[in-house]
Design an enzyme around this catalytic site. Structure first.
Site, PDB file in Angstrom:
ATOM      1  NE  ARG A  38     -39.387 -72.535 128.390  1.00  0.00           N
ATOM      2  CZ  ARG A  38     -39.701 -72.723 129.749  1.00  0.00           C
ATOM      3  NH1 ARG A  38     -40.433 -73.957 130.009  1.00  0.00           N
ATOM      4  NH2 ARG A  38     -39.018 -72.079 130.650  1.00  0.00           N
ATOM      5  CG  ASN A  51     -49.453 -73.010 123.653  1.00  0.00           C
ATOM      6  OD1 ASN A  51     -49.620 -73.571 122.347  1.00  0.00           O
ATOM      7  ND2 ASN A  51     -48.253 -72.912 123.838  1.00  0.00           N
ATOM      8  CB  VAL A  75     -51.051 -83.526 118.999  1.00  0.00           C
ATOM      9  CG1 VAL A  75     -49.627 -83.784 118.707  1.00  0.00           C
ATOM     10  CG2 VAL A  75     -52.080 -84.638 118.311  1.00  0.00           C
ATOM     11  CG  ASP A 105     -45.721 -89.978 126.729  1.00  0.00           C
ATOM     12  OD1 ASP A 105     -44.533 -89.328 125.946  1.00  0.00           O
ATOM     13  OD2 ASP A 105     -46.573 -89.144 126.669  1.00  0.00           O
ATOM     14  CG  HIS A 133     -46.909 -85.267 126.293  1.00  0.00           C
ATOM     15  ND1 HIS A 133     -46.220 -86.534 126.008  1.00  0.00           N
ATOM     16  CD2 HIS A 133     -46.616 -84.265 125.230  1.00  0.00           C
ATOM     17  CE1 HIS A 133     -45.721 -86.298 125.024  1.00  0.00           C
ATOM     18  NE2 HIS A 133     -45.940 -84.940 124.752  1.00  0.00           N
TER      19      HIS A 133
END
Length: 277
Positions: A38, A51, A75, A105, A133
């Site tokens: 972004r 994407n 990923v 995370d 995520h």
């Protein structure tokens, strides 16, 4: 050159290519790190649209050329929804073989607890990352333990500060990626690569007895999470397969957090599918 210079004992060679067929032919494990980031002034739909087209084409190449039982780890962000799009356009790859990375995370949560308690990070286990995520993810330590000289003790008992665990700890893990970008002007690099290695290693070789890890996987409706989302759950791995850990108690506070991140993923899914049409 650096891969060669590292003299990795298991590295048989490197093929650098921009040809998608050459890249995907016969692959057993695909780690998808490419995505469109972004940029300032961009709406979520703009990023999602780019994407979606990237992951649609990558999925088509894997569908045609990858090994029959290829394992895929996405990923690139938005990782959960990119993985969902990939699944959509690679229908012959089993849904259990398409995952996204929330191990970073998970590792961040373990790291925060180990620093807080001044213990070795390898003595902390069974934290959970639920959901997306993103900054709505829920880092949960209600079932996490620490190995001490007198046996395993619950993290909550040892930290003895619910305000920190329900506040600053969660926020730190949720915002850690942004904090790293602020500090180094680039996204996480070493820690993300290391987490991808952890994810694949545990998936292929199995998790230690009594230990679970967090993986973004295709929801089957466990814990009342809507089926059909790629959602991070606690999993164990054995013989190359993952299994969602079942039967964990979810308190009211946690329930709201699980639902909140599921709502965001449902919105992302709708946005992604709108880009397809």
């Amino acid at each position: 050159m650096e891969l060669v210079d590292a003299a990795f004992p298991l590295l048989k060679g490197v093929v650098a290519t921009t040809d998608v067929v050459e890249a995907c032919t016969g692959v057993n494990i695909a780690v998808m790190v490419g995505g469109f980031p972004r940029k300032e002034g961009m709406e979520r739909k703009d990023v999602m649209s780019k994407n979606v087209s990237i992951y649609k084409s990558q999925a088509s190449a894997l569908e045609k050329h990858a090994a029959a039982n290829c394992k895929v780890l996405v990923v690139a962000n938005p990782a959960n929804t990119n993985a969902l799009i990939l699944k959509e356009f690679a229908p012959s790859i089993p849904e259990k073989n398409i995952t996204c990375l929330t191990r970073l995370d998970h590792n961040r949560a373990l790291g925060q607890i180990s620093e807080r308690l001044n213990v070795q990070v390898c003595d902390v286990k069974n934290a959970i990352i639920w959901g997306n995520h993103s900054s709505t993810q829920y880092p949960d330590v209600n079932h996490a333990t620490v190995k001490t000289s007198s046996g395993e003790k619950p993290v909550r008992q040892l930290v003895a500060d619910d305000e920190w665990l329900n506040g600053e700890f969660i926020k730190t893990v949720q915002q850690r990626g942004a904090a790293i970008i602020k500090a180094r002007k680039f996204s996480s690099a070493l820690s993300a690569a290391s987490a991808a290695c952890d994810h694949i290693r545990d998936w292929v070789l199995g998790t230690p007895e009594g230990t679970w890890v967090s993986m973004g996987v295709y929801s089957d409706g466990s814990y009342n999470v809507p089926a059909g989302l790629i959602y991070s759950f606690p999993v164990t791995c054995c013989n190359g397969d993952w299994t969602i850990v079942q039967g964990l108690s979810i308190d009211e506070y946690s329930r709201k957090k699980l639902d909140l991140t599921a709502e965001e993923l449902t919105e992302e899914k709708a946005l992604a599918y709108s880009c397809l049409s």
